[in-house]
Write a protein that holds these residues in place. Sequence first.
Motif, short mmCIF file in Angstrom:
data_model
loop_
_atom_site.label_atom_id
_atom_site.label_comp_id
_atom_site.label_asym_id
_atom_site.label_seq_id
_atom_site.Cartn_x
_atom_site.Cartn_y
_atom_site.Cartn_z
N ILE A 13 27.83 3.34 14.06
CA ILE A 13 27.35 4.27 15.08
C ILE A 13 28.51 5.10 15.64
CG2 ILE A 13 26.20 4.44 17.34
CD1 ILE A 13 24.88 1.68 16.60
N ALA A 14 29.64 4.42 15.85
CA ALA A 14 30.82 5.11 16.40
C ALA A 14 31.23 6.30 15.53
CB ALA A 14 31.97 4.12 16.52
N LYS A 15 31.07 6.13 14.22
CA LYS A 15 31.46 7.20 13.29
C LYS A 15 30.49 8.37 13.35
CE LYS A 15 34.47 5.46 9.79
NZ LYS A 15 34.63 4.03 10.03
N LYS A 16 29.22 8.07 13.60
CA LYS A 16 28.20 9.12 13.53
C LYS A 16 27.98 9.83 14.85
CE LYS A 16 25.42 8.20 9.57
NZ LYS A 16 24.06 7.98 9.04
N SER A 17 28.09 9.09 15.93
CA SER A 17 27.73 9.65 17.23
C SER A 17 28.75 10.68 17.72
CB SER A 17 27.60 8.51 18.24
OG SER A 17 27.97 8.95 19.52
N ALA A 26 31.28 -5.98 19.35
CA ALA A 26 29.99 -6.67 19.45
C ALA A 26 30.19 -8.18 19.44
CB ALA A 26 29.09 -6.24 18.28
N PRO A 27 29.12 -8.94 19.68
CA PRO A 27 29.26 -10.40 19.68
C PRO A 27 29.31 -11.05 18.30
CG PRO A 27 27.02 -9.78 20.28
CD PRO A 27 27.80 -8.52 20.19
N THR A 28 29.01 -10.31 17.23
CA THR A 28 29.13 -10.87 15.88
C THR A 28 29.75 -9.82 14.96
OG1 THR A 28 26.99 -10.06 15.06
CG2 THR A 28 26.97 -12.20 16.17
N LYS A 29 30.23 -10.29 13.81
CA LYS A 29 30.84 -9.37 12.85
C LYS A 29 29.83 -8.33 12.35
CE LYS A 29 34.69 -11.74 10.56
NZ LYS A 29 35.12 -12.37 9.29
N THR A 30 28.62 -8.80 12.05
CA THR A 30 27.59 -7.88 11.53
C THR A 30 27.27 -6.79 12.55
OG1 THR A 30 26.66 -9.70 10.24
CG2 THR A 30 25.26 -7.76 10.56
N LEU A 31 27.16 -7.19 13.82
CA LEU A 31 26.87 -6.19 14.86
C LEU A 31 28.08 -5.29 15.10
CD1 LEU A 31 24.76 -8.37 17.33
CD2 LEU A 31 23.93 -6.43 15.97
N VAL A 34 32.41 2.23 20.03
CA VAL A 34 31.11 1.79 20.53
C VAL A 34 31.18 0.29 20.84
CG1 VAL A 34 28.73 1.25 19.82
CG2 VAL A 34 29.65 3.55 19.44
N ASN A 35 30.68 -0.09 22.01
CA ASN A 35 30.65 -1.48 22.43
C ASN A 35 29.21 -1.92 22.67
OD1 ASN A 35 30.95 -3.98 23.59
ND2 ASN A 35 31.65 -3.18 25.58
N LEU A 36 28.70 -2.76 21.78
CA LEU A 36 27.30 -3.19 21.92
C LEU A 36 27.13 -4.26 22.99
CD1 LEU A 36 26.01 -3.28 18.22
CD2 LEU A 36 25.81 -1.45 19.91
N LEU A 37 28.21 -4.87 23.42
CA LEU A 37 28.12 -5.88 24.48
C LEU A 37 27.70 -5.27 25.81
CD1 LEU A 37 31.32 -7.70 23.42
CD2 LEU A 37 29.18 -8.90 23.78
N ALA A 38 27.89 -3.98 25.93
CA ALA A 38 27.57 -3.31 27.20
C ALA A 38 26.06 -3.10 27.35
CB ALA A 38 28.30 -1.97 27.27
N LEU A 39 25.31 -3.31 26.26
CA LEU A 39 23.86 -3.05 26.33
C LEU A 39 23.11 -4.33 26.69
CD1 LEU A 39 23.57 -0.96 23.05
CD2 LEU A 39 23.59 -0.08 25.39
N SER A 40 22.07 -4.19 27.50
CA SER A 40 21.29 -5.37 27.87
C SER A 40 20.34 -5.75 26.74
CB SER A 40 20.52 -5.11 29.16
OG SER A 40 19.74 -3.94 29.01
N SER A 41 19.90 -4.76 25.97
CA SER A 41 19.05 -5.06 24.83
C SER A 41 19.46 -4.19 23.64
CB SER A 41 17.58 -4.79 25.17
OG SER A 41 16.84 -4.70 23.98
N LEU A 42 19.43 -4.80 22.45
CA LEU A 42 19.80 -4.05 21.24
C LEU A 42 18.57 -3.48 20.54
CD1 LEU A 42 22.56 -6.35 19.69
CD2 LEU A 42 22.84 -4.32 21.10
#
Length: 422
Positions: A154-158, A142-147, A165-173
């Motif tokens: 999410i990676a652990k649960k999904s 993700a773009p920040t440590k918190t994200l 899991v890569n949150l940078l791939a999403l257009s909106s969080l």
Amino acid sequence: MPKVFAIVDCNNFYVSCERVFNPTLNGKPVIILSNNDGCAVSRSNEAKTIGIQMAAPVFKIRHIIKKYDVQVLSSNYALYGDMSQRVMETLSGLVPNMEIYSIDEAFLDLSAFRKQDLIEYGRKIQKTVRQWTGIPVSVGIAPTKTLAKLANHIAKKSHTAKGVVNLLALSSLDSILEKTNIEDLWGIGHRYGKFFNAHDIRNARQLRDLNETFIKSKMGVMGTRLQQELKGIPCYHLEYQPAPKQGITVSRTFQKEISNFDDLDSAIANYASRAGEKLRLENAVAQIIVVFLLTNRFRENGHVSFETVRMPVATSDTAELIHFAGEGLRMAFKKGRLYKKAGIILKAITPDKPIQATLFDTKDRSRSGKLMQALDTINHRMGCNTLKYAATGLSPKQKWQTIFNYRSPAYTTNWQQLPGVV
DNA sequence: TCTGGGGTCCTAGGACCC
DNA sequence: TCTGGGGTCCTAGGACCC
């Protein structure tokens, strides 16, 4: 140029370490216990599924352990420490910059890989660590440590993510944050979770969009930073060099309460001795030593007493630390109290050279330094406590000794206990 | 009967100094 | 001798983390 952060987190780390050397534990519910075999501090997924909570006291979950034939092991810190080092070394070969965040987590700087398929790179990390150490990991990007922490969660649960899991791939969080409970955020603990829930702020999106003045007034700058980080603006960066320690604590809970002064005295001498080793590992000296004694906090009238001793000269000499810790103990000790836990804290820590000597310092500092060096070398080579101070107790059985009834062998750090091939 | 251990950071308030 | 205000340092306590 925006940053790319990743966090690599070992799955159920202590359990996974045990499974590397004992594959019969695979697929079974497994828990690892804290000191004195008190609480469950690491749980396999199977153990989580049947409802064993983090830090659950063993005596409260005996029925579950029995019903599901849960495999129970004491902590084996020598093994986990060594496995952690292997994981970190593997990771350091895969990225230019990393920060070791805890025994089982590391933040990585993946900014240089932004043009690549980051999911694929995450899988490469996963695969390499697994191959070289046997430890399964999850990766959040993700773009920040918190994200990144959130992505890892999410990676652990999904089921579909398979641990990356890569949150940078999403257009909106927005929708991801909406599905995230506020307590699952890094930086929101029990207290704040309760507070925000009471104000009907329940998910991460609500927190991100909350009035800035309000959150600042309730959480201080930590709240402001959390909000920024959720918006994708980094406030925390990688810390490559571990900061020098501000305090060194050594403390233990006793299996049975102790009221006898001499027993406490040898326990405290042990903690002082261990703290001295830690201090010398940091090439540092301490000027202040705090001794504390606690009665059982789960009973009525729990007592805590802290006593601070300022030593005349900052030191890392075990004999001196034992001496002043003993002084603190005499001040803190009250006859008739049943003590459940004791410990010491070293404070006012500074680099060991140059030492600020006083006019009245009669000790030969260079001699004591050489003695400590010899002591540490021998104990490192021959095993801890090969050489020790008499004050730490000569009898092999001490009342304050920590119990590990279900400990696995030191597979990786002791020649006598290497796993054999049959 | 039986409930881990070791850390960090921030803030408010008091002491002290100029 | 009295007075006011502001800066700095330290500490205790509260929150969090793994």
